[in-house]
Design a protein around this motif. Structure first.
Motif, PDB file in Angstrom:
ATOM      1  N   CYS A 173     -43.444  11.008  80.416  1.00 12.57           N
ATOM      2  CA  CYS A 173     -42.402  10.393  79.586  1.00 12.57           C
ATOM      3  C   CYS A 173     -42.129  11.218  78.339  1.00 12.57           C
ATOM      4  CB  CYS A 173     -42.801   8.965  79.213  1.00 12.57           C
ATOM      5  SG  CYS A 173     -42.568   7.777  80.562  1.00 12.57           S
ATOM      6  N   TYR A 175     -42.320  14.449  78.126  1.00 13.83           N
ATOM      7  CA  TYR A 175     -41.488  15.572  78.560  1.00 13.83           C
ATOM      8  C   TYR A 175     -40.042  15.128  78.741  1.00 13.83           C
ATOM      9  CZ  TYR A 175     -39.462  19.236  81.406  1.00 13.83           C
ATOM     10  OH  TYR A 175     -38.633  20.220  81.887  1.00 13.83           O
ATOM     11  N   MET A 176     -39.848  14.019  79.444  1.00 10.51           N
ATOM     12  CA  MET A 176     -38.491  13.568  79.716  1.00 10.51           C
ATOM     13  C   MET A 176     -37.745  13.183  78.439  1.00 10.51           C
ATOM     14  SD  MET A 176     -38.230  14.004  82.961  1.00 10.51           S
ATOM     15  CE  MET A 176     -36.700  13.162  83.382  1.00 10.51           C
ATOM     16  N   ARG A 186     -31.632  12.669  81.843  1.00  6.68           N
ATOM     17  CA  ARG A 186     -32.587  11.985  80.970  1.00  6.68           C
ATOM     18  C   ARG A 186     -32.261  10.491  80.883  1.00  6.68           C
ATOM     19  NH1 ARG A 186     -34.846  14.568  76.790  1.00  6.68           N
ATOM     20  NH2 ARG A 186     -32.974  15.817  76.409  1.00  6.68           N
ATOM     21  N   PHE A 189     -32.880   8.710  84.168  1.00  8.14           N
ATOM     22  CA  PHE A 189     -34.313   8.523  84.395  1.00  8.14           C
ATOM     23  C   PHE A 189     -34.853   7.352  83.590  1.00  8.14           C
ATOM     24  CE2 PHE A 189     -38.588   9.110  82.711  1.00  8.14           C
ATOM     25  CZ  PHE A 189     -39.330   9.091  83.884  1.00  8.14           C
ATOM     26  N   TYR A 193     -36.385   4.000  84.820  1.00 11.56           N
ATOM     27  CA  TYR A 193     -37.782   3.734  84.473  1.00 11.56           C
ATOM     28  C   TYR A 193     -37.944   2.309  83.956  1.00 11.56           C
ATOM     29  CZ  TYR A 193     -42.379   4.801  82.360  1.00 11.56           C
ATOM     30  OH  TYR A 193     -43.713   4.816  82.008  1.00 11.56           O
ATOM     31  N   TYR A 279     -40.035   9.767  89.650  1.00 10.70           N
ATOM     32  CA  TYR A 279     -40.200  11.099  89.069  1.00 10.70           C
ATOM     33  C   TYR A 279     -39.713  12.173  90.029  1.00 10.70           C
ATOM     34  CZ  TYR A 279     -42.477  10.454  84.578  1.00 10.70           C
ATOM     35  OH  TYR A 279     -42.722  10.167  83.265  1.00 10.70           O
ATOM     36  N   ALA A 282     -36.018  12.549  89.811  1.00  8.68           N
ATOM     37  CA  ALA A 282     -35.580  13.221  88.589  1.00  8.68           C
ATOM     38  C   ALA A 282     -36.002  14.684  88.549  1.00  8.68           C
ATOM     39  CB  ALA A 282     -36.134  12.483  87.369  1.00  8.68           C
ATOM     40  N   VAL A 283     -37.264  14.950  88.852  1.00 10.45           N
ATOM     41  CA  VAL A 283     -37.813  16.296  88.681  1.00 10.45           C
ATOM     42  C   VAL A 283     -37.142  17.298  89.612  1.00 10.45           C
ATOM     43  CG1 VAL A 283     -39.909  17.688  88.997  1.00 10.45           C
ATOM     44  CG2 VAL A 283     -40.013  15.518  87.761  1.00 10.45           C
ATOM     45  N   ILE A 286     -34.465  19.077  88.000  1.00  7.11           N
ATOM     46  CA  ILE A 286     -34.838  19.980  86.908  1.00  7.11           C
ATOM     47  C   ILE A 286     -35.312  21.312  87.464  1.00  7.11           C
ATOM     48  CG2 ILE A 286     -36.410  20.312  84.960  1.00  7.11           C
ATOM     49  CD1 ILE A 286     -36.487  17.258  84.661  1.00  7.11           C
TER      50      ILE A 286
END
Length: 360
Positions: A173, A175-176, A186, A189, A193, A279, A282-283, A286
């Motif tokens: 969290c 990091y995000m 962001r 996410f 979340y 995650y 989302a990841v 990235i």
């Protein structure tokens, strides 16, 4: 740089996250109050301390890597610029509201999780056992996995990775919230979340109240998973299996009616699987490589949730379906909000669509 303006643009874009999360907090507060349960600051402060420790640990690790990679002539000055310079201060301020929501979210969830028996009886375990057996041709899911992972060293490793999942709640969290990632991602996410913890971990867990395999014997007197628990204890006698101590702690808290941070018992749906899957969604946007690692972690988490007797296989399956729906909903809400901003204040929109954070 117009620091105040850039912060305003970021926070304005994040308003759906703040608004939805605070509305869910208000709903949880009202539901708890209807059962005579008040909120207290203890769990919030405990969660804040964990985030503080996570920030210090991350800075220590990052500082070591930064110095080793760049070898600056003035290391202290370099670290000061990195963590306390004008750009760094803007990043800390920009991500502070999201950090505050994360600090509040887990204590609310823990309160709701511990209060499940006040709203709904644990009556769904037999149904989920039947669903698992329908999927696995009459066998329990753990029995199907046992020939593949039923070895003490593998069990201990799965237990370690299952506990490492908590890094997603803290280091992940952070990091995000603070990294220079796509602002739309962001916001999607964090909205997903908050909705996952509330809708899946709160609402669905209450409506589908179940205790899971490891607690079926102690709480319900049902011996269905006694053989699985016997194997886990035998494995623990050879190599420590960390989740067994956590399971006993949860039982002790349940017996004491504790409602602090991390307390409460619920199986369906699996929040471990839900958050790991979120995650991954989302990841992968990235970094493709990091996304592949996150997918592997998600799969291992799902396997571990069954093998370690926390969950039925269908707990994870329901979590995946619900997270996928909430992810799409979150994306739609963010797109709707951006369209409103574009219509009412066009000057805000370029900052919301850029691949970097305006305040960064």
């Amino acid at each position: 740089m117009d620091t105040r303006g850039s912060l305003l643009r970021r926070w304005t874009g994040e308003m759906p996250v703040y608004g939805v999360t605070l509305a869910l907090f208000a709903l949880c507060t009202a539901l708890l109050a209807s059962r005579g349960i008040g909120l207290d600051a203890g769990p919030v402060l405990a969660n804040a301390r964990i985030y503080l420790v996570s920030i210090v640990a991350w800075m220590a690790l990052d500082a070591g890597l930064h110095l080793a990679r760049h070898r600056p002539r003035e290391p202290f000055a370099a670290l000061h610029r990195r963590y306390a310079g004008p750009g760094a201060i803007r990043r800390w301020i920009a991500g502070a509201p999201l950090l505050a929501l994360c600090i509040l979210l887990m204590p609310f969830f823990s309160k709701m999780k511990a209060a499940i028996p006040l709203f709904s009886a644990y009556t769904w375990d037999a149904t989920f056992i039947a669903w698992d057996r329908a999927i696995f041709f009459g066998y329990d899911a753990w029995q199907v996995l046992q020939p593949l992972v039923g070895y003490p060293p593998v069990t201990a490793l799965l237990g370690l990775l299952y506990q490492a999942w908590f890094l997603l709640l803290y280091a992940g969290c952070l990091y995000m919230a603070f990294a220079a990632i796509d602002p739309a991602l962001r916001r999607q996410f964090f909205l997903g979340y908050a909705l996952s913890w509330s809708v899946i971990g709160g609402g669905a867990a209450t409506l589908l109240a179940s205790v899971g395999p490891c607690f079926l014997g102690p709480l319900m007197g049902d011996p269905t998973f006694d053989a699985q628990m016997a194997y886990l204890r035998a494995a623990d006698a050879q190599i420590p299996v960390m989740p067994l101590a956590v399971q006993q702690m949860l039982l002790d808290w349940h017996a004491a009616d504790a409602d602090g941070l991390g307390s409460g018992i619920t199986a369906m749906p699996s929040m471990h699987v839900a958050i790991a899957f979120l995650y991954w969604l989302a990841v992968r946007r990235i970094s493709a490589r990091a996304g592949r690692w996150m997918f592997a972690f998600f799969v291992v988490t799902w396997i571990g949730s069954v093998h370690l007797a926390y969950h039925y296989a269908v707990d994870g399956l329901v979590s995946i379906v619900m997270v996928a729906l909430l992810w799409r909903l979150s994306g739609a809400v963010i797109a709707w909000w951006d369209a409103r901003l574009a219509g009412s204040a066009p000057r805000l929109q370029p900052a919301l669509r850029t691949k970097t954070v305006p305040a960064e």
